[in-house]
Design a protein around this motif. Structure first.
Motif, PDB file in Angstrom:
ATOM      1  N   GLU A  41      -7.168  -8.085   5.401  1.00 55.89           N
ATOM      2  CA  GLU A  41      -6.065  -7.153   5.690  1.00 55.89           C
ATOM      3  C   GLU A  41      -4.811  -7.933   6.074  1.00 55.89           C
ATOM      4  N   TYR A  48      -1.268  -2.383   5.178  1.00 52.16           N
ATOM      5  CA  TYR A  48      -2.732  -2.378   5.263  1.00 52.16           C
ATOM      6  C   TYR A  48      -3.291  -1.591   4.084  1.00 52.16           C
ATOM      7  N   SER A  49      -4.550  -1.827   3.785  1.00 50.78           N
ATOM      8  CA  SER A  49      -5.182  -1.074   2.700  1.00 50.78           C
ATOM      9  C   SER A  49      -5.745   0.227   3.248  1.00 50.78           C
ATOM     10  N   THR A  50      -5.816   1.231   2.386  1.00 48.68           N
ATOM     11  CA  THR A  50      -6.401   2.524   2.751  1.00 48.68           C
ATOM     12  C   THR A  50      -7.639   2.763   1.896  1.00 48.68           C
ATOM     13  N   PHE A  84      -8.383   9.991   3.147  1.00 46.92           N
ATOM     14  CA  PHE A  84      -8.066   8.570   3.214  1.00 46.92           C
ATOM     15  C   PHE A  84      -7.641   8.181   4.626  1.00 46.92           C
ATOM     16  N   GLU A  85      -7.935   6.948   4.991  1.00 51.20           N
ATOM     17  CA  GLU A  85      -7.470   6.387   6.259  1.00 51.20           C
ATOM     18  C   GLU A  85      -7.445   4.870   6.138  1.00 51.20           C
ATOM     19  N   ARG A  86      -6.977   4.220   7.178  1.00 52.18           N
ATOM     20  CA  ARG A  86      -6.930   2.755   7.191  1.00 52.18           C
ATOM     21  C   ARG A  86      -8.303   2.195   6.836  1.00 52.18           C
ATOM     22  N   ALA A  87      -8.348   1.208   5.948  1.00 48.88           N
ATOM     23  CA  ALA A  87      -9.622   0.785   5.365  1.00 48.88           C
ATOM     24  C   ALA A  87     -10.612   0.288   6.412  1.00 48.88           C
ATOM     25  N   TRP A 112      -8.961   3.292  -3.228  1.00 52.01           N
ATOM     26  CA  TRP A 112      -8.241   2.239  -2.504  1.00 52.01           C
ATOM     27  C   TRP A 112      -6.757   2.260  -2.841  1.00 52.01           C
ATOM     28  N   CYS A 160      -0.707   0.696   2.036  1.00 52.16           N
ATOM     29  CA  CYS A 160       0.232   1.535   2.773  1.00 52.16           C
ATOM     30  C   CYS A 160       1.019   0.682   3.753  1.00 52.16           C
ATOM     31  N   ASN A 216       3.061   4.804   0.727  1.00 46.74           N
ATOM     32  CA  ASN A 216       1.984   4.396  -0.172  1.00 46.74           C
ATOM     33  C   ASN A 216       2.576   3.520  -1.274  1.00 46.74           C
ATOM     34  N   LYS A 276      -3.624   5.881  -6.330  1.00 43.55           N
ATOM     35  CA  LYS A 276      -4.654   4.988  -5.801  1.00 43.55           C
ATOM     36  C   LYS A 276      -5.516   4.499  -6.956  1.00 43.55           C
TER      37      LYS A 276
END
Length: 738
Positions: A196, A218-220, A307-310, A354, A357, A363, A483
């Motif tokens: 990340e 960060y990735s989602t 979706f949320e923070r990976a 994936w 963001c 996004n 995504k």
């Protein structure tokens, strides 16, 4: 055992009302009770001083603020007070070692014990930040020897602490990383967090070229969890399901999924009651489940979240899998998370949706209304395509397992060839960018068509807006609007592994693109022109990985070979690629793995592959020896006696067809006995190998082949054996009786 099958059937058919709903969930209100068992932002704002709360927010935004003793102490005190108020007596550092599961050690809040009076409850900042489990008892792939036991768990302040409720109490769970005494990662969270940071560093470099300043990237992730729900009583009478999670034998039922009537059908009431309880437990833990539905195969279902923070989404998916297993058993069901529990029907995956963001909420893969004019979108789209082409081997290795090998390449999952699906509009935009030397392309007739409304020809039904892209379920890595859907991930897998690989691969692409842009700027190009030039070159150099057709087809396999795309069909060859020179350099450059850590991952996963196949082989040997062949010998005896008695009673009657049936059956039994003996020899030969790569290759080339041969024969025997003699629940019972 045949009697056991009948008893299970009777017990299921005579079950009364559905299990009593958990009383604590009966009055659950989604808006009011969502996240009540999580130490969330609202609680921190109320219970922490303003400067500590602000510091935690800055840490969440990945701006590099140091976690001080004061911050940890305040958080620990507030966390303990909240947890005790909610009934917790213990806390646990909750971590994810290289087992594919979670791990925890429960410590009570008991502190000093006075000579008289009640004990003092305490939970210090140091206890929050650091724990010390035994590192030698977890897989390390050679990083730790048995006698080198010290390891540490380290609090991850980005992933919120939560309370797990059990029948007789509650535990405060604190998400943590797990490292060795020498500092190497022994888990999957630490590499994910490193990836990340790598992604954020490189994304910020590129965003500056187009005039965008943000704190971090960060990735989602949204992980679509597929699973099977079967009756637990049947599960317990199948040694293979108990030991391996899949059936190593079992004939196809007359009806499987060919009627296409299970997908999105009405959920069985017994299963629905279970899923509703799981949802409410998950919501209380802030797991944002959005959708539930039947999947394609009988007894197969899916949960899909928002979706949320990976890094948080990975934790939430592990929590969900635990809830699925635990809650199913309360309802007399068993949740099967294996990728291929039943042959002949679809297996289960975990599509990882994936994206990337900014910390301000943008996004980076949102195309907008005119994608070709959206420079930020085209920049990060090009980087994603390049990442898949440059590191397809790493992405394949990240989803490699003995279980997933049964699924990948079948007509239910993507092939082992990792390619990118863009959709017709984006494909045209990409080709126009490549062919146009000066300007981004203008909107095309295709763009106008895709923006047109779909007219349904029914006056009472409104026209529907058409999405810019179709969906391609045969693609391993498909763009689906804003995504990418990484469809090759297996259902039992920890998402942290593929997301780490994907983040690092994209970070590497962004880094190389940034270097190209900087080079053009040094040559005198304007930064925007330099960005456009690098986008064009990147797309041109990596267009070969884009494919919009049928990924299941033989023609695509042939075309992919011509394009030079890797086709890593099985785990042993896929895992090896993790240690290719280019990949070792990538891991090191972005500080995700050092060479020792990368090697350990390969070793651990090869060992798991070997152990998995060996356990399945031994299970099949045991079932064939003590269940299937004994039942077959009884059937053979009954047939022989029937033929002899018929001949004695009717000497002139033509009993040739019946004698032929006996001969055919006896030949099958002979074949099964010979194949069983051959499988035993293969199993013995495996035990004499002493190199894990050789063992894995042997499992792939010898053991699995011998298992398949024996399975085919015993499945044929099952179909023509007296049902009253067959000792194991059959597919039609496992898939349809609940």
């Amino acid at each position: 055992m045949a009697d056991t099958r009948r008893a299970v059937l009777v017990s299921i058919s005579t079950k009364g009302a559905l299990p009593e709903f958990d009383q604590s969930l009966k009055n659950f209100q989604l808006h009011e009770d969502f996240g009540t068992d999580v130490f969330n932002d609202e609680l921190m704002k109320r219970s922490l001083s303003s400067h500590v709360y602000t510091a935690i927010q800055q840490i969440h935004k990945s701006v590099g603020l140091e976690l001080t003793a004061e911050i940890a102490g305040q958080v620990a005190n507030a966390m303990r007070q909240w947890a005790v108020e909610r009934g917790a007596t213990h806390f646990s550092h909750w971590f994810q070692p290289m087992t594919g599961l979670t791990a925890e050690k429960h410590d009570s809040f008991l502190g000093d014990m006075p000579f008289k009076g009640k004990p003092i409850l305490e939970f210090s900042g140091s206890a929050l930040v650091r724990g010390e489990p035994d590192a030698s008892s977890f897989p390390s792939g050679g990083i730790r020897s048995t006698f080198e036991a010290r390891g540490y768990t380290v609090w991850d302040p980005v992933s919120p602490a939560f309370i797990r409720r059990y029948q007789n109490g509650s535990v405060l769970c604190i998400p943590t990383s797990f490292i060795s005494w020498t500092g190497e990662a022994l888990d999957v969270r630490t590499p994910l967090l490193r990836s990340e940071e790598a992604l954020s560093r490189q994304a910020l470099r590129l965003l500056k070229f187009i005039g965008e300043e943000v704190d971090g990237v960060y990735s989602t992730l949204g992980a679509e969890q597929e699973f099977f729900m079967i009756d637990r009583a049947y599960f317990l009478t199948r040694p293979d399901l108990v030991a391996t999670g899949r059936t190593v034998a079992g004939a196809d039922p007359p009806k499987g999924q060919q009627m296409e009537d299970h997908y999105f059908g009405s959920i069985h009431p017994r299963v629905l009651a279970c899923l509703m309880e799981i949802e409410k437990e998950a919501w209380r833990l802030a797991v944002p489940l959005k959708t539930r539905h039947n999947e394609v195969s009988p007894a197969q279902h899916e949960f899909a979240p928002i979706f949320e923070r990976a890094s948080i989404a990975c934790d939430h998916n592990m929590i969900l899998m635990e809830l699925l297993r635990d809650t199913a058993r309360k309802h007399g069901l068993e949740c099967l998370l294996h990728e291929k529990p039943f042959q002949g029907v679809n297996g289960s995956g975990k599509h990882n949706n994936w994206s990337m963001c900014t910390t301000s909420g943008g996004n980076l893969l949102e195309p907008g209304n005119v994608p070709h004019q959206n420079l930020r979108f085209m920049l990060f789209l090009a980087a994603s395509i390049k990442a898949v082409d440059d590191h397809a081997d790493v992405l394949r290795a990240a989803v490699a397992s003995a279980a997933n090998d049964h699924r990948l390449g079948a007509n239910e999952a993507p092939p082992a060839i990792i390619s990118v699906f863009l959709g017709t509009l984006l494909e045209e935009i990409v080709k126009n960018i490549i062919s146009d030397d000066e300007n981004m392309p203008s909107p095309s007739p295709l763009y106008k068509r895709n923006n047109a409304l779909i007219q349904l020809g029914v006056s009472t039904l409104p026209p529907l807006p058409r999405d810019q892209t179709d969906r391609n379920r045969t693609s391993p890595f498909a763009f689906t609007g804003n995504k990418f859907e990484f469809r090759a991930v297996g259902s039992s897998q920890n998402c942290a592994v593929p997301i780490t690989a994907l983040n690092t691969a994209v970070a590497d692409s962004l880094s190389q693109m940034a270097e190209g842009i900087e080079n053009y700027i040094r040559q005198g190009k304007d930064s925007i022109d330099a960005v456009k030039q690098v986008i064009k070159e990147t797309l041109k150099n990596h267009l070969r990985v884009c494919f919009g057709g049928n990924g299941y087809s033989k023609e695509w396999h042939e075309e992919a070979a011509k394009r030079g795309l890797p086709n890593l069909r099985a785990t042993p060859e896929a895992l090896r690629t993790m240690l290719n020179e280019k990949n070792i350099k990538m891991w090191a450059k972005h500080r995700v793995f050092n060479e020792s850590e990368a090697t350990s991952r390969v070793t651990v996963n090869l060992e798991r592959y070997v152990h998995t196949v060996a356990i399945e082989s031994n299970t099949l040997i045991g079932m064939a020896s003590s269940h299937m062949i004994p039942a077959a010998l009884l059937q053979q005896t009954n047939l022989a006696e029937a033929v002899l008695k018929l001949k004695a009673a009717l000497p002139n009657f033509d009993n040739g067809p019946q004698a032929e049936l006996l001969t055919k059956y006896a030949e099958l039994v002979n074949t099964a006995i010979k194949q069983l003996d051959e499988l035993r020899k293969k199993q013995s030969a495996l035990e004499h190998l002493d190199d894990v790569q050789a063992e894995a290759n042997f499992c792939r080339d010898e053991l699995l082949v011998a298992m398949s041969a024996l399975r085919t024969t015993v499945d044929d025997i099952e179909l023509i054996t007296d049902d009253n003699l067959w000792p194991l629940p059959k597919y039609h019972e496992l898939l349809f009786v609940r």
